[in-house]
Design a protein around this motif. Structure first.
Motif, mmCIF file in Angstrom:
data_model
loop_
_atom_site.group_PDB
_atom_site.id
_atom_site.type_symbol
_atom_site.label_atom_id
_atom_site.label_comp_id
_atom_site.label_asym_id
_atom_site.label_seq_id
_atom_site.Cartn_x
_atom_site.Cartn_y
_atom_site.Cartn_z
ATOM 1 N N GLU A 134 0.838 -1.181 0.000
ATOM 2 C CA GLU A 134 0.000 0.000 0.000
ATOM 3 C C GLU A 134 0.885 1.248 0.000
ATOM 4 O OE1 GLU A 134 -3.263 0.563 0.127
ATOM 5 O OE2 GLU A 134 -4.110 -1.423 0.487
ATOM 6 N N GLU B 254 -9.478 7.852 -1.253
ATOM 7 C CA GLU B 254 -9.989 7.491 -2.567
ATOM 8 C C GLU B 254 -8.823 7.243 -3.524
ATOM 9 O OE1 GLU B 254 -12.921 9.774 -5.508
ATOM 10 O OE2 GLU B 254 -13.063 10.423 -3.427
ATOM 11 N N ALA B 255 -8.997 6.294 -4.423
ATOM 12 C CA ALA B 255 -7.922 6.017 -5.383
ATOM 13 C C ALA B 255 -7.792 7.178 -6.355
ATOM 14 C CB ALA B 255 -8.237 4.741 -6.129
ATOM 15 N N HIS C 184 -7.711 9.405 -9.505
ATOM 16 C CA HIS C 184 -8.398 9.360 -10.800
ATOM 17 C C HIS C 184 -7.393 9.368 -11.940
ATOM 18 C CE1 HIS C 184 -7.580 13.695 -10.408
ATOM 19 N NE2 HIS C 184 -7.874 13.847 -11.675
ATOM 20 N N ALA D 68 -6.174 5.731 -12.367
ATOM 21 C CA ALA D 68 -7.294 4.994 -12.966
ATOM 22 C C ALA D 68 -7.371 5.289 -14.463
ATOM 23 C CB ALA D 68 -8.604 5.363 -12.275
ATOM 24 N N ASP E 283 -5.254 -0.341 -12.079
ATOM 25 C CA ASP E 283 -6.349 -0.843 -11.265
ATOM 26 C C ASP E 283 -6.219 -0.280 -9.859
ATOM 27 O OD1 ASP E 283 -4.193 -2.157 -10.269
ATOM 28 O OD2 ASP E 283 -4.831 -4.152 -10.928
ATOM 29 N N HIS E 284 -7.085 -0.730 -8.996
ATOM 30 C CA HIS E 284 -7.129 -0.284 -7.615
ATOM 31 C C HIS E 284 -5.778 -0.499 -6.932
ATOM 32 C CE1 HIS E 284 -9.290 0.607 -3.902
ATOM 33 N NE2 HIS E 284 -8.554 -0.341 -3.352
ATOM 34 N N GLU E 285 -5.187 -1.652 -7.139
ATOM 35 C CA GLU E 285 -3.928 -1.972 -6.472
ATOM 36 C C GLU E 285 -2.814 -1.031 -6.942
ATOM 37 O OE1 GLU E 285 -1.451 -5.107 -7.679
ATOM 38 O OE2 GLU E 285 -0.081 -4.332 -6.142
ATOM 39 N N ALA F 229 -3.138 1.950 -8.128
ATOM 40 C CA ALA F 229 -3.368 3.295 -7.604
ATOM 41 C C ALA F 229 -2.926 3.379 -6.146
ATOM 42 C CB ALA F 229 -4.838 3.668 -7.731
ATOM 43 N N HIS F 230 -3.274 2.343 -5.380
ATOM 44 C CA HIS F 230 -2.969 2.408 -3.950
ATOM 45 C C HIS F 230 -1.515 2.131 -3.628
ATOM 46 C CE1 HIS F 230 -6.651 3.489 -2.019
ATOM 47 N NE2 HIS F 230 -7.294 2.790 -2.939
#
Lengths: 387, 387
Positions: free
Chosen positions: B305, B332-333, B335, B338, B343-345, B347-348
């Protein structure tokens, strides 16, 4: 120019060295961006500095920390108050606002902009001393009225409104009340627990604080929509990079104002008003004789142009103003003097003298003596002679 | 905390002492309000200081003095660009705008606000490296399109757009072009005589200048309506008290940036990118490998993370960011990540490292070494293990 005596609105804008001192650590050491508890510790420190400044400024108004947001200055604060309420309540409750005729330009022109966007605005009359007519205000409020905006103290003539009575009239009828306190914050008592008010515009630049930072008191639960888009700063009421040095400087500037200082300013103001009234014939004090901001004297000298007085005082190193600061690049007559019943000549012969922390009684005495000479000389050559 | 290494966006916000030095005379001596030729001489001096700062900043863009206005920062500049054009041309020409998907929040949320007010907005895709699709842009322009807003350099991943090509496409079809140059002004060449652009957002806070002051280049003849009501300042495009110390500080801050400094920043950036890519497995550089701002490195570390990296680096006194500065109080991830297909991972797990004047190569070497340790340790305990 040596020995300049600022007695115009700039007097209040000279930064206090103590304000700059508290800003420096935020400029040079703790210059982080305010982040959440999820960020690095310096971001948390920055956020703490911002929130501490917020809490102290809120407290100065008797408010909670969550009820004070930072803006770029009083213009933005008043734009947000009027347009933000209009945006929040225009479709829900109604499209009618009431503002006084002598508001400063941010309120006045925000109201005019809203008129172009389908709102209706009533411009409330004032009497000869600049006080709004409370009965007329009462009569103008309609079911679709969403906001009344009446300033606390006037920018040109210094008249203090009875915002206690105004707020009560508004709240009795369920209408939000905004007051522009740019020229009264810390100079005239203002406690949100004692008066019925929902939104208050304040600024650092009138208190020897930095330019570019102001604030808006927003009473908990007030319907207000954001007008500056960006991030989620300021409880999501104002997007844009936090100006933490500015915020911290603003809080310090507010705290440096003391009751004693306000008494000292009022004494200088009274010297100007009394001596000019006694020693120069054919003058009128503009604004209320007693209910006025401690820093403001505004006097009309008949048979001379205010601009001529300004230019002649300038030769003596004295800076005073005609009309409002906003009149830069304009010789238009003051809307404030017009509203208190002054004709063209009265507006053009008016001079505003404003004192601040760095003025002295010695300066004020010199200014009055010089004014006597200048006005006397100008009247000798004036084409605007007595009829 | 001793020895703090700022490698987040705050790195650029540390004020330069030389900037404060030029601001001081405006704070303490020539603190007048800018007035016209009809005012007292100090007001004229103040106006000259303001106009001199304006001229120098305009010149830095190859523009004329009358084409540069001061605002409270880049957020306000971008709000004014989008909403001001919408207000000026919405009824006359049309209600369609195009912005890229990776714009910073002031542009993105101004666009969303305009959508709520009856405008339509197309959000332009970008490729995996963050570049907008020029063919799609061409295809999206309609007769009712009034403005295209595509940033010069991205706030998170640093990708530089081909604003020359974008501007040409817009102007060929008679559409205004705004670019947010907050992160590129003085760092990447930008000359209004060489590119087809009508509005440019710039800010002092990214150049070791003061917070609370920004600017907007407005090409002569551009249809733009005021959004901040007040006085008639800034060629009647922005009401509100002039922030002359801020303006003068901004001009100085811009002038302190040299080509050599930008080469030095790029060298530090390249050290981060090269060493991390070579020495830490399973990383992705976010943004374009070559077309990027000299100060920005943004890297995704798989299986960890970004927030954990941030917190661990913090223990070593290193300040870096996840996502955008605007994400304060939000997990929030991004934008931006994205939009480039992350993906979410991804971004985080992304970390932005931004260098400024006061960073050194020694710091950067330490940061990379520390990152290696931190990422290795975190991966050992990560629940996001390789699948």
């Amino acid at each position: 120019m040596e020995n300049v005596y600022y007695l115009d609105n700039a007097a209040a804008t000279r930064l206090d060295e103590q304000v700059l001192e508290v800003m420096k650590p935020l400029y040079f050491d703790r210059y982080s961006v305010a982040t959440s508890e999820f960020g690095y510790s310096l971001g948390v420190e920055a956020k703490e500095a911002l929130d501490d400044a917020r809490t102290r400024l809120a407290k100065a108004l008797g408010a909670n920390s969550q009820e004070f947001i930072f803006t770029s200055g009083s213009a933005e604060s008043s734009n947000l108050a009027l347009k933000g309420v209009a945006k929040a309540l225009g479709a829900k409750k109604g499209k009618h606002l009431i503002v006084s005729k002598i508001e400063d330009f941010p309120v006045l022109y925000s109201a005019r902009t809203l008129e172009k966007e389908g709102f209706t605005v009533d411009y409330l009359d004032v009497d000869g001393e600049g006080l709004v007519d409370l009965e007329k205000l009462q009569a103008l409020i309609k079911p679709e009225t969403i906001l009344v905006s009446v300033q606390h103290g006037n920018q040109e003539i210094g008249t203090l409104q009875d915002i206690n009575a105004i707020g009560k009239i508004c709240h009795d009828q369920g209408v939000l009340f905004h007051t522009d306190a740019t020229h009264t914050f810390m100079r005239v008592p203002l406690d949100v627990n004692a008066i019925a008010v929902d939104l208050i515009t304040v600024s650092a630049h009138t208190l020897h604080g930095p330019k570019g930072i102001g604030g808006l008191y927003v009473k908990k639960g007030t319907a207000l929509a954001k007008i500056m888009d960006g991030g989620f700063q300021e409880f999501d009421l104002r997007g844009g990079m936090d100006n933490i040095p500015g915020a911290v400087g603003f809080a310090k500037a507010a705290e440096l104002v003391t009751a004693d200082e306000n008494i000292r300013l009022a004494a200088m103001r009274d010297h100007i008003i009394t001596m000019v009234s006694e020693q120069i014939p054919d003058v009128i004090l503009n604004g209320h004789p007693r209910q006025r901001t401690p820093q403001n004297a505004n006097i009309t000298f008949h048979y001379v142009e205010g601009e001529s007085i300004t230019l002649h005082l300038d030769m003596y190193g004295i800076a005073v103003s005609t009309g409002s600061a906003c009149f830069s690049r304009s010789l238009e007559a003051s809307h404030v003097i017009a509203a208190i019943g002054g004709d063209h000549e009265r507006a053009h012969g008016s001079i505003r003298m404003t004192v601040g922390r760095f003025n002295t009684m010695e300066e004020v005495v010199f200014v009055v003596e010089t004014l006597k000479k200048v006005v006397e000389n100008l009247r000798k050559i004036s084409p605007l002679g007595k009829e």
